[in-house]
Design an enzyme around this catalytic site. Sequence first.
Site, PDB file in Angstrom:
ATOM      1  N   SER A   1      68.414  18.759  44.723  1.00 33.02           N
ATOM      2  CA  SER A   1      69.121  17.526  45.053  1.00 33.02           C
ATOM      3  C   SER A   1      69.502  17.500  46.539  1.00 33.02           C
ATOM      4  O   SER A   1      68.620  17.532  47.396  1.00 33.02           O
ATOM      5  CB  SER A   1      70.341  17.390  44.134  1.00 33.02           C
ATOM      6  OG  SER A   1      70.861  16.086  44.173  1.00 33.02           O
TER       7      SER A   1
ATOM      8  N   ASP B   1      63.202  11.686  36.827  1.00 36.05           N
ATOM      9  CA  ASP B   1      64.357  11.571  37.714  1.00 36.05           C
ATOM     10  C   ASP B   1      64.522  10.105  38.112  1.00 36.05           C
ATOM     11  O   ASP B   1      63.589   9.491  38.634  1.00 36.05           O
ATOM     12  CB  ASP B   1      64.139  12.454  38.955  1.00 36.05           C
ATOM     13  CG  ASP B   1      65.402  12.676  39.771  1.00 36.05           C
ATOM     14  OD1 ASP B   1      66.242  11.757  39.821  1.00 36.05           O
ATOM     15  OD2 ASP B   1      65.532  13.755  40.362  1.00 36.05           O
TER      16      ASP B   1
ATOM     17  N   HIS C   1      67.121  14.013  36.514  1.00 36.10           N
ATOM     18  CA  HIS C   1      67.547  14.723  37.711  1.00 36.10           C
ATOM     19  C   HIS C   1      68.072  16.124  37.360  1.00 36.10           C
ATOM     20  O   HIS C   1      67.882  17.068  38.123  1.00 36.10           O
ATOM     21  CB  HIS C   1      68.634  13.924  38.429  1.00 36.10           C
ATOM     22  CG  HIS C   1      69.007  14.497  39.761  1.00 36.10           C
ATOM     23  ND1 HIS C   1      68.106  14.627  40.793  1.00 36.10           N
ATOM     24  CD2 HIS C   1      70.180  15.011  40.232  1.00 36.10           C
ATOM     25  CE1 HIS C   1      68.696  15.182  41.844  1.00 36.10           C
ATOM     26  NE2 HIS C   1      69.962  15.427  41.519  1.00 36.10           N
TER      27      HIS C   1
END
Length: 339
Positions: free
Chosen positions: A131, A286, A315
């Site tokens: 991320s 995601d 995600h």
Amino acid sequence: MRRTDYEVFDLGDFALQSGTTLRGAKLAYKTHGSLADDRSNAVVYPTWYSGRYWENEWLIGEGMALDPTRYFIIVPNLFGNGVSSSPSNTPPPFDRARFPHVTLYDNIRAQHRLVTERFGIERLRLVTGWSMGAQQTYQWAVAYPDMVERILPFCGSPRTSDHNKVFLEGVKAALTADTAWQRGWYDTQPWTGLRAMARVYAGWGFSQAFYWQERWRDLGYTSLESFLVGFWEGFFLDGRDANNLLAMLWTWQRGDVGATPGFDGDTERALASITAQAIVMPAQKDLYFPPEDEEWTVSHLRQAELRIIPGVWGHFAGGGLNPEDTAFIDAALKELLAR
């Protein structure tokens, strides 16, 4: 949960890209393993949005790719995460709502100083992260191409997309709508805003298929509502400060390797400057770092492979919650390190 088994690198008065100086800046970090005599086994594994160093440890362990018996693994904490310099721990007058804006490039310059000044490391075997950790991975490779040998960014991007920015605007609006927020000058956390933020985030962190298949049951929850409260609200109430979250959100929204000095905002030219070998790993479902975005990224890198993490965890395929996803990421790391 709060841990104190970390070290601090004092940066002094640290000039930021914005022109502001972060006075008495501190970069907190945790290391795993021992640095080789020739300093050739160093790995940098930055934290992610709201994450603290101990929340990276699911990908570190004996027998795994990030094996502390083989590698010296440095986990630097993102500015704003409550461990490194943040709104919540910076003394007045730069505390709380007056904490200066920090970019990803600022973070990587600070990490570079840690790596070179404290440890004397000149080459990094690998930089990796999830991320916002993936965004920092790209930033490392652009800012210090001669230093970074390999990168494996997972569930992240070199430039925050407009759709991603819109998602973050929704998160921010939910948090700051709480009157207890007081424009950042609260004495008690805006608990209602934090819980609202968690509910907004819940629709984005996992995929539609994750909810359709009721995969929250895999995490021990017996109803959707118990998952929303226990996992999502619990996540944002676990020692996470509202101003810290907003500071990191500002950094995330403006993430772009093209903003690195020398590239004049040209993201494609910045990506083309990366010399590191790369495996780029988006997650199949995601919702805010979709695989098609990273297809574009890979098309501008010199030596990179796109390898999509399969499955429905969205995600959070990169969050260490699903053993199959963890094994997939670990296998790619092993392969890249062996090249």
